[in-house]
Design a protein around this motif. Structure first.
Motif, PDB file in Angstrom:
ATOM      1  N   TYR A   6     -17.715  91.880  81.484  1.00 57.02           N
ATOM      2  CA  TYR A   6     -17.465  91.637  80.062  1.00 57.02           C
ATOM      3  C   TYR A   6     -16.082  91.052  79.805  1.00 57.02           C
ATOM      4  O   TYR A   6     -15.866  90.348  78.832  1.00 57.02           O
ATOM      5  N   ARG A  10     -15.401  86.866  78.621  1.00 58.12           N
ATOM      6  CA  ARG A  10     -14.931  86.844  77.245  1.00 58.12           C
ATOM      7  C   ARG A  10     -14.819  85.384  76.811  1.00 58.12           C
ATOM      8  O   ARG A  10     -14.197  84.584  77.497  1.00 58.12           O
ATOM      9  N   PRO A  11     -15.456  85.028  75.681  1.00 50.05           N
ATOM     10  CA  PRO A  11     -15.436  83.620  75.266  1.00 50.05           C
ATOM     11  C   PRO A  11     -14.002  83.067  75.128  1.00 50.05           C
ATOM     12  O   PRO A  11     -13.124  83.744  74.606  1.00 50.05           O
ATOM     13  N   GLN A  16     -18.319  79.410  72.341  1.00 46.23           N
ATOM     14  CA  GLN A  16     -18.909  80.437  73.215  1.00 46.23           C
ATOM     15  C   GLN A  16     -19.181  81.754  72.502  1.00 46.23           C
ATOM     16  O   GLN A  16     -19.854  82.627  73.044  1.00 46.23           O
ATOM     17  N   VAL A  18     -21.132  84.038  70.280  1.00 47.58           N
ATOM     18  CA  VAL A  18     -22.548  83.990  69.896  1.00 47.58           C
ATOM     19  C   VAL A  18     -22.804  84.835  68.646  1.00 47.58           C
ATOM     20  O   VAL A  18     -22.212  85.900  68.475  1.00 47.58           O
ATOM     21  N   GLY A  47     -18.187  95.903  70.038  1.00 53.46           N
ATOM     22  CA  GLY A  47     -18.737  94.985  71.037  1.00 53.46           C
ATOM     23  C   GLY A  47     -19.402  93.747  70.479  1.00 53.46           C
ATOM     24  O   GLY A  47     -20.289  93.175  71.101  1.00 53.46           O
ATOM     25  N   THR A  48     -18.992  93.308  69.295  1.00 53.02           N
ATOM     26  CA  THR A  48     -19.639  92.145  68.692  1.00 53.02           C
ATOM     27  C   THR A  48     -18.714  90.924  68.612  1.00 53.02           C
ATOM     28  O   THR A  48     -19.101  89.898  68.062  1.00 53.02           O
ATOM     29  N   GLY A  49     -17.494  91.056  69.105  1.00 47.33           N
ATOM     30  CA  GLY A  49     -16.624  89.879  69.207  1.00 47.33           C
ATOM     31  C   GLY A  49     -15.368  89.876  68.341  1.00 47.33           C
ATOM     32  O   GLY A  49     -14.730  88.838  68.200  1.00 47.33           O
ATOM     33  N   THR A  51     -12.275  91.485  68.740  1.00 46.05           N
ATOM     34  CA  THR A  51     -11.047  91.258  69.509  1.00 46.05           C
ATOM     35  C   THR A  51     -11.073  89.851  70.117  1.00 46.05           C
ATOM     36  O   THR A  51     -10.070  89.129  70.089  1.00 46.05           O
ATOM     37  N   THR A  52     -12.223  89.463  70.625  1.00 41.82           N
ATOM     38  CA  THR A  52     -12.381  88.129  71.209  1.00 41.82           C
ATOM     39  C   THR A  52     -11.981  87.051  70.203  1.00 41.82           C
ATOM     40  O   THR A  52     -11.221  86.130  70.517  1.00 41.82           O
ATOM     41  N   GLU A 127      -8.815  98.974  65.582  1.00 38.56           N
ATOM     42  CA  GLU A 127      -9.156 100.303  65.055  1.00 38.56           C
ATOM     43  C   GLU A 127      -8.214 100.682  63.914  1.00 38.56           C
ATOM     44  O   GLU A 127      -7.732 101.808  63.832  1.00 38.56           O
ATOM     45  N   THR A 157     -14.148  99.071  63.087  1.00 34.57           N
ATOM     46  CA  THR A 157     -15.585  99.338  63.105  1.00 34.57           C
ATOM     47  C   THR A 157     -15.972 100.147  61.864  1.00 34.57           C
ATOM     48  O   THR A 157     -17.145 100.358  61.618  1.00 34.57           O
ATOM     49  N   GLN A 186     -27.393  84.858  76.100  1.00 31.97           N
ATOM     50  CA  GLN A 186     -26.065  85.040  76.682  1.00 31.97           C
ATOM     51  C   GLN A 186     -26.163  85.686  78.070  1.00 31.97           C
ATOM     52  O   GLN A 186     -25.481  85.263  79.007  1.00 31.97           O
ATOM     53  N   ILE A 218     -23.625  93.213  78.385  1.00 33.11           N
ATOM     54  CA  ILE A 218     -23.018  92.627  79.589  1.00 33.11           C
ATOM     55  C   ILE A 218     -22.641  93.724  80.585  1.00 33.11           C
ATOM     56  O   ILE A 218     -22.789  93.555  81.791  1.00 33.11           O
TER      57      ILE A 218
HETATM   58  N1  LIG Z   1     -20.259  87.447  69.733  1.00 27.28           N
HETATM   59  C1  LIG Z   1     -20.076  87.454  71.068  1.00 27.28           C
HETATM   60  N2  LIG Z   1     -20.382  86.380  71.809  1.00 27.28           N
HETATM   61  C2  LIG Z   1     -20.212  86.392  73.155  1.00 27.28           C
HETATM   62  N3  LIG Z   1     -19.739  87.450  73.843  1.00 27.28           N
HETATM   63  C3  LIG Z   1     -19.416  88.549  73.150  1.00 27.28           C
HETATM   64  C4  LIG Z   1     -19.558  88.608  71.741  1.00 27.28           C
HETATM   65  N4  LIG Z   1     -19.175  89.805  71.323  1.00 27.28           N
HETATM   66  C5  LIG Z   1     -18.795  90.479  72.403  1.00 27.28           C
HETATM   67  N5  LIG Z   1     -18.937  89.739  73.517  1.00 27.28           N
HETATM   68  C6  LIG Z   1     -18.691  90.198  74.896  1.00 27.28           C
HETATM   69  O1  LIG Z   1     -18.245  91.547  74.808  1.00 27.28           O
HETATM   70  C7  LIG Z   1     -16.901  91.687  75.235  1.00 27.28           C
HETATM   71  C8  LIG Z   1     -16.159  92.584  74.269  1.00 27.28           C
HETATM   72  O2  LIG Z   1     -16.109  91.993  72.979  1.00 27.28           O
HETATM   73  P1  LIG Z   1     -14.922  92.321  71.961  1.00 27.28           P
HETATM   74  O3  LIG Z   1     -13.813  93.013  72.676  1.00 27.28           O
HETATM   75  O4  LIG Z   1     -14.590  91.059  71.259  1.00 27.28           O
HETATM   76  O5  LIG Z   1     -15.667  93.310  71.004  1.00 27.28           O
HETATM   77  P2  LIG Z   1     -15.088  94.055  69.708  1.00 27.28           P
HETATM   78  O6  LIG Z   1     -15.932  93.606  68.558  1.00 27.28           O
HETATM   79  O7  LIG Z   1     -13.629  93.857  69.607  1.00 27.28           O
HETATM   80  O8  LIG Z   1     -15.456  95.560  70.041  1.00 27.28           O
HETATM   81  P3  LIG Z   1     -14.647  96.934  69.637  1.00 27.28           P
HETATM   82  O9  LIG Z   1     -14.979  97.218  68.223  1.00 27.28           O
HETATM   83  O10 LIG Z   1     -15.266  97.967  70.544  1.00 27.28           O
HETATM   84  O11 LIG Z   1     -13.206  96.691  69.894  1.00 27.28           O
HETATM   85  C9  LIG Z   1     -16.361  90.282  75.308  1.00 27.28           C
HETATM   86  O12 LIG Z   1     -15.415  90.161  76.350  1.00 27.28           O
HETATM   87  C10 LIG Z   1     -17.590  89.452  75.609  1.00 27.28           C
HETATM   88  O13 LIG Z   1     -17.873  89.497  76.985  1.00 27.28           O
END
Ligand SMILES: Nc1ncnc2c1ncn2[C@@H]1O[C@H](COP(=O)(O)OP(=O)(O)OP(=O)(O)O)[C@@H](O)[C@H]1O
Ligand SMILES: [Mg+2]
Ligand SMILES: [Zn+2]
Length: 512
Positions: A6, A10-11, A16, A18, A47-49, A51-52, A127, A157, A186, A218
């Motif tokens: 994961y 990371r995009p 990238q 999604v 886990g929906t993106g 931080t990414t 957070e 969240t 993905q 992932i």
């Molecule tokens: N929308 C997305 N498209 C593609 N990959 C994603 C996506 N969201 C999450 N991922 C995958 O999940 C990993 C973790 O995502 P990320 O850290 O952005 O989640 P988050 O929303 O910040 O979660 P949290 O609330 O737990 O911090 C990324 O490194 C990537 O591999």
């Protein structure tokens, strides 16, 4: 050490990411027009993106590419520094461990210094809902007048915990759970890049199991890849464990049977096997949501393996829609609540106990004996098993059979305790009523901590008052630590606790 999938996947570009097109397009346009807001709020499930995307934004606003619309370019020295995690002007703060007002003040002092390397200092506060009220107030000042060179991305969240004053100063972006289709696509890419031979059915199963979180999807693929290079549906089922869905089904069965002991046992077994409480709560919600859809005549929208369909249809018919809604609410709450609990199992236990049949509200007639409050077709609650085996313990006739009254009224007792002090109820949820001896009720706790909490303050008093009001007699509560293991020899084998435990099926590991 090899990087987890994961992190490795990371995009690095907007394209990238999604399933969050609505967010990405807005941010891309803002970068291209050089009009990025100084305070952004990224809200959505884990886990929906979030931080990414925050990192992508930090990279884009500091990218050196001439053409604004091609930022981030991933080629210039700033982009590369961000990708390698060594860009000094990207500051990530975990609010969960920096909640105090001093932490925010510290941030406020430093923010006025110009960026070290780039054009913008980007603060990602993860957070953010965990900040204390005082810390929020301190942050507010900075959000009101951020320096030209600062951009804040607040990620959460639990957006409902963010004060309105903070919300109103941020541009808000809502991240969504990912669809199974998006996740499967993905996962296919990741599997292909990793040289894995993955069966599409297997990827679909992984995606369903991840309930909307791409990170979880992932990670599950990662887990499978370490088991085998060929990922078949069969291997996936084995590794992810049909045991998981079995535990959800067993919990739902316990709810239908109104069997608190079986349900709590099931919960503890599941968590003891190492499952994450929030993940489990989400699976329960997912399943119940499926039941709701089936119940509403939308069975075709429920994405489950064929072998589960018959079971779902049966469960769906056994619940009233209003009960389903309430139970979903309870477990949904647990799904977002577990992270901060000092007792990780507690939110699930509360959700479960609250979902058992509640006493009728005043004014409505209570259901007749044997008549279900839920819809016809619902399994009848089994008679509570008498916990003493009097015929086999002739010498101990002074031990009460666990009074049926107590078992029948347990939900009501908890409810009334909760009305007086929710923490007392929470503590009661973490113990097991083990049995009676005369007028004493033995409560078995999993550990010393919960036991001594229960014994402190007014907890016991509140509990005993409620018992007296509901059962019409004075009952003393005795707390012990009791979990798996043999009854220690030093305990008086004929003593009250020893007898109660032996006859009531408890096991004791520690006693004061
Ligand atoms: N929308 C997305 N498209 C593609 N990959 C994603 C996506 N969201 C999450 N991922 C995958 O999940 C990993 C973790 O995502 P990320 O850290 O952005 O989640 P988050 O929303 O910040 O979660 P949290 O609330 O737990 O911090 C990324 O490194 C990537 O591999
Ligand atoms: Mg994050
Ligand atoms: Zn660049």
């Amino acid at each position: 050490m090899t990087q987890a999938f994961y992190q490795k996947w990371r995009p690095q570009t907007w394209e990238q990411v999604v399933g969050q097109e609505h967010v990405i397009t807005t941010l891309q346009n803002a970068v291209a027009a050089d009009r990025v807001a100084h305070a952004q709020l990224f809200a959505g499930p884990r886990g929906t993106g979030k931080t990414t995307t925050a990192r992508l934004l930090a990279k884009a606003v500091n990218c050196l590419a001439e053409d604004l619309s091609s930022r981030p370019c991933n080629q210039c020295k700033h982009c590369r520094a961000v990708n390698q995690g060594r860009f000094l002007d990207l500051i990530e703060i975990d609010a969960a461990s920096n909640t105090s007002v001093d932490d925010v003040r510290d941030l406020r002092d430093k923010i006025n210094f110009s960026p070290n390397q780039g054009r913008y200092k980007v603060y990602i506060i993860d957070e953010v809902h965990m900040l204390s009220t005082a810390a929020f107030n301190a942050l507010l000042k900075t959000l009101e007048e951020p320096p030209e060179h600062a951009i804040f991305v607040l990620a959460t969240t639990e957006v409902h915990k963010i004060p309105a004053t903070v919300l109103s100063r941020c541009q808000r972006h809502e991240f969504r759970n990912l669809s199974v289709t998006d996740m499967v696509a993905q996962l296919k890419d990741v599997a292909a890049s990793e040289g894995l031979d993955a069966d599409p059915d297997a990827l679909a199963l992984i995606a369903r199991q991840a309930t909307g979180s791409m990170r979880d999807a992932i990670s599950l693929l990662d887990q499978l890849a370490s088991t085998s290079e060929q990922i078949t549906l069969e291997i996936t089922r084995d590794v992810l464990g049909t045991a998981t869905s079995q535990s959800v089904l067993a919990l739902v069965d316990a709810l239908l049977a109104d069997d608190s002991a079986a349900g709590l046992d099931q919960l503890h077994q599941t968590l003891d096997s190492g499952r994450d409480p929030r993940q489990f709560a989400r699976q329960v919600v997912d399943y119940l949501r499926g039941l709701l859809l089936v119940r509403m005549g939308n069975a075709d929208q429920v994405d489950v393996p064929a072998e589960l369909r018959a079971q779902m249809a049966e469960h769906a018919q056994a619940f009233a829609v209003s009960d389903l809604l309430e139970i979903i609410r309870n477990f949904n709450h647990a799904a977002s609540d577990s992270r901060n609990a000092w007792q990780p199992a507690l939110p699930l236990e509360i959700a479960f106990v609250q979902s058992l049949q509640q006493p009728s509200p005043e004014g409505t007639p209570a259901p007749q004996q044997g008549e279900s409050k839920r819809v016809p077709g619902r399994a009848q609650p089994p008679e509570p098993e008498p916990a003493t085996r009097q015929e086999s313990s002739p010498g101990e006739s002074d031990i009460d059979s666990v009074p049926q009254n107590m078992m029948k009224n347990w939900g009501k007792i908890l409810q009334q305790v909760r009305d007086r002090n929710p923490q007392t109820q929470a503590l009661l949820n973490s113990c097991k009523p083990m049995g009676m001896k005369g007028n004493a009720l033995v409560l078995g706790f999993n550990g010393e901590f919960a036991k001594s909490k229960m014994e402190s303050g007014e907890n016991l008093e509140i509990f005993q008052q409620v018992l007296e009001e509901i059962l019409g007699r004075k009952i003393t509560a005795i707390c012990i630590v009791a979990k798996g293991g043999e009854m220690p020899a030093e305990i008086d084998q004929e003593g009250m606790v020893a007898t109660a435990l032996r006859d009531l099926g408890g096991e004791i590991v520690d006693i004061q």
